[in-house]
Write an enzyme that holds these catalytic residues in place. Structure first.
Site, PDB file in Angstrom:
ATOM      1  N   GLU A  70      10.811  18.190   2.295  1.00 25.23           N
ATOM      2  CA  GLU A  70      10.904  16.934   3.044  1.00 25.23           C
ATOM      3  C   GLU A  70       9.802  15.998   2.589  1.00 25.23           C
ATOM      4  O   GLU A  70       8.618  16.336   2.635  1.00 25.23           O
ATOM      5  CB  GLU A  70      10.806  17.143   4.554  1.00 25.23           C
ATOM      6  CG  GLU A  70      10.991  15.813   5.294  1.00 25.23           C
ATOM      7  CD  GLU A  70      10.950  15.905   6.810  1.00 25.23           C
ATOM      8  OE1 GLU A  70      11.308  14.893   7.449  1.00 25.23           O
ATOM      9  OE2 GLU A  70      10.551  16.942   7.346  1.00 25.23           O
ATOM     10  N   GLU A  95       3.281  14.982   2.823  1.00 28.53           N
ATOM     11  CA  GLU A  95       2.828  13.911   3.716  1.00 28.53           C
ATOM     12  C   GLU A  95       1.398  13.525   3.355  1.00 28.53           C
ATOM     13  O   GLU A  95       0.649  14.349   2.815  1.00 28.53           O
ATOM     14  CB  GLU A  95       2.908  14.399   5.172  1.00 28.53           C
ATOM     15  CG  GLU A  95       2.477  13.408   6.231  1.00 28.53           C
ATOM     16  CD  GLU A  95       3.245  12.100   6.162  1.00 28.53           C
ATOM     17  OE1 GLU A  95       2.605  11.093   5.791  1.00 28.53           O
ATOM     18  OE2 GLU A  95       4.465  12.088   6.449  1.00 28.53           O
ATOM     19  N   ASN A 122       0.848  12.273  -2.878  1.00 31.61           N
ATOM     20  CA  ASN A 122       1.807  11.213  -3.157  1.00 31.61           C
ATOM     21  C   ASN A 122       3.128  11.844  -3.608  1.00 31.61           C
ATOM     22  O   ASN A 122       3.177  12.564  -4.615  1.00 31.61           O
ATOM     23  CB  ASN A 122       1.234  10.303  -4.242  1.00 31.61           C
ATOM     24  CG  ASN A 122       2.099   9.111  -4.545  1.00 31.61           C
ATOM     25  OD1 ASN A 122       2.853   8.626  -3.698  1.00 31.61           O
ATOM     26  ND2 ASN A 122       1.995   8.612  -5.767  1.00 31.61           N
ATOM     27  N   ASP A 145       9.057   4.607   5.228  1.00 35.53           N
ATOM     28  CA  ASP A 145       8.552   3.279   5.551  1.00 35.53           C
ATOM     29  C   ASP A 145       9.469   2.237   4.922  1.00 35.53           C
ATOM     30  O   ASP A 145       9.665   2.223   3.703  1.00 35.53           O
ATOM     31  CB  ASP A 145       7.131   3.126   5.011  1.00 35.53           C
ATOM     32  CG  ASP A 145       6.404   1.917   5.589  1.00 35.53           C
ATOM     33  OD1 ASP A 145       7.072   0.888   5.820  1.00 35.53           O
ATOM     34  OD2 ASP A 145       5.186   1.992   5.805  1.00 35.53           O
ATOM     35  N   LYS A 149       8.950  -6.479   5.052  1.00 32.67           N
ATOM     36  CA  LYS A 149       8.598  -7.817   4.583  1.00 32.67           C
ATOM     37  C   LYS A 149       8.973  -7.947   3.110  1.00 32.67           C
ATOM     38  O   LYS A 149       8.722  -7.045   2.317  1.00 32.67           O
ATOM     39  CB  LYS A 149       7.104  -8.068   4.769  1.00 32.67           C
ATOM     40  CG  LYS A 149       6.678  -8.152   6.235  1.00 32.67           C
ATOM     41  CD  LYS A 149       5.203  -8.466   6.364  1.00 32.67           C
ATOM     42  CE  LYS A 149       4.802  -8.559   7.838  1.00 32.67           C
ATOM     43  NZ  LYS A 149       3.358  -8.852   7.996  1.00 32.67           N
ATOM     44  N   ASP A 181      16.880   3.531   9.623  1.00 37.60           N
ATOM     45  CA  ASP A 181      17.403   2.651  10.655  1.00 37.60           C
ATOM     46  C   ASP A 181      17.303   1.180  10.243  1.00 37.60           C
ATOM     47  O   ASP A 181      17.530   0.290  11.056  1.00 37.60           O
ATOM     48  CB  ASP A 181      16.675   2.875  11.987  1.00 37.60           C
ATOM     49  CG  ASP A 181      15.184   2.633  11.889  1.00 37.60           C
ATOM     50  OD1 ASP A 181      14.630   2.780  10.782  1.00 37.60           O
ATOM     51  OD2 ASP A 181      14.547   2.304  12.915  1.00 37.60           O
TER      52      ASP A 181
END
Length: 241
Positions: A70, A95, A122, A145, A149, A181
């Site tokens: 994951e 993570e 990373n 993430d 923007k 989402d």
């Protein structure tokens, strides 16, 4: 003279967030890291992976079993649930958020999940060099993430070039599962992966069915509460020619 190493060739898809951890989280690193957190030789940056470093899954897990990775495991809710319910598989959480890694170790220990390991690094470097080629039966990317923007979208993990990086780590016929989402990111993911010669769709229609192996997390609840649709995608690694 050799040219000096650059810090990074590309922008990373995360913001390094350390912050102050709770006493319980500090204890998790002190007491549980030896069991769960894999030591990663570094390159230039703290979350980098030395290009010569390689993971030996059999040594890390003490056995040979299908490996599920994951990317961006966050607080670990999805991967701890999966690891504790699927003892015949090995799981790897990647993570950079230290408090999230601590929470994952605490919950894994409480659940008795001994088939889970964590890497603080990373993700593209883990996929492109640290994992052996074809090591993963599945790679999961849930609610990365979105960098919503416009000036920041270049930082998104799933963009041009990423499919080849992911494909290297996934076994032929293995799966790449994604969920987000953010509609425009979902569309970008689908466009990028539809064009990737390394993958083919493993779903019919516009979007994949919700992956029933993904538990409901805070990220998903937050998106639903704000009226955003959750979109799943799943792609199959094509056999190399």
């Amino acid at each position: 003279m050799p040219e000096p190493r650059t810090f990074r060739d590309e922008p990373v898809s995360f913001v390094r967030r350390s912050g102050r951890m709770s006493d319980a989280q500090e204890r998790a690193f002190a007491e549980l890291a030896p069991r769960y957190l894999l030591t990663v030789p570094r390159d230039v940056a703290f979350t980098s992976v030395h290009p010569d470093a390689r993971l030996d899954p059999a040594s890390a897990y003490g056995r040979t079993a299908p490996l599920i990775v994951e990317i961006g495991s966050g607080q670990g809710h999805a991967i701890v649930s999966a690891a504790s319910s699927r003892p015949d598989h090995d799981f790897l959480a990647v993570e950079v958020f230290r408090a999230g890694l601590a929470r994952t170790m605490l919950d894994a220990d409480k659940a008795g999940a001994r088939n889970l390991r964590l890497i603080e690094a990373n993700a593209p470097e883990v996929l492109s060099t640290f994992l052996p080629e074809g090591a993963a039966s599945e790679v999961w990317i849930f609610f990365p993430d979105p960098w919503h923007k416009k000036r920041h979208t270049k930082r998104r993990l799933v963009r041009a070039g990423f499919p080849a990086t992911a494909a290297r780590a996934i076994a032929p016929d293995g799966l790449l599962r994604l969920a987000t989402d953010w509609e425009d990111y979902a569309l970008q993911m689908r466009e990028v992966l539809d064009e990737a010669p390394e993958f083919e769709r493993a779903f019919e229609g516009e979007w994949a069915e919700r992956f029933d192996g993904r538990v409901m997390t805070a990220f998903e609840r937050k998106g639903i509460a704000k009226g955003r649709d959750i979109r799943d995608l799943v792609y199959r690694r094509i056999q190399p020619a």
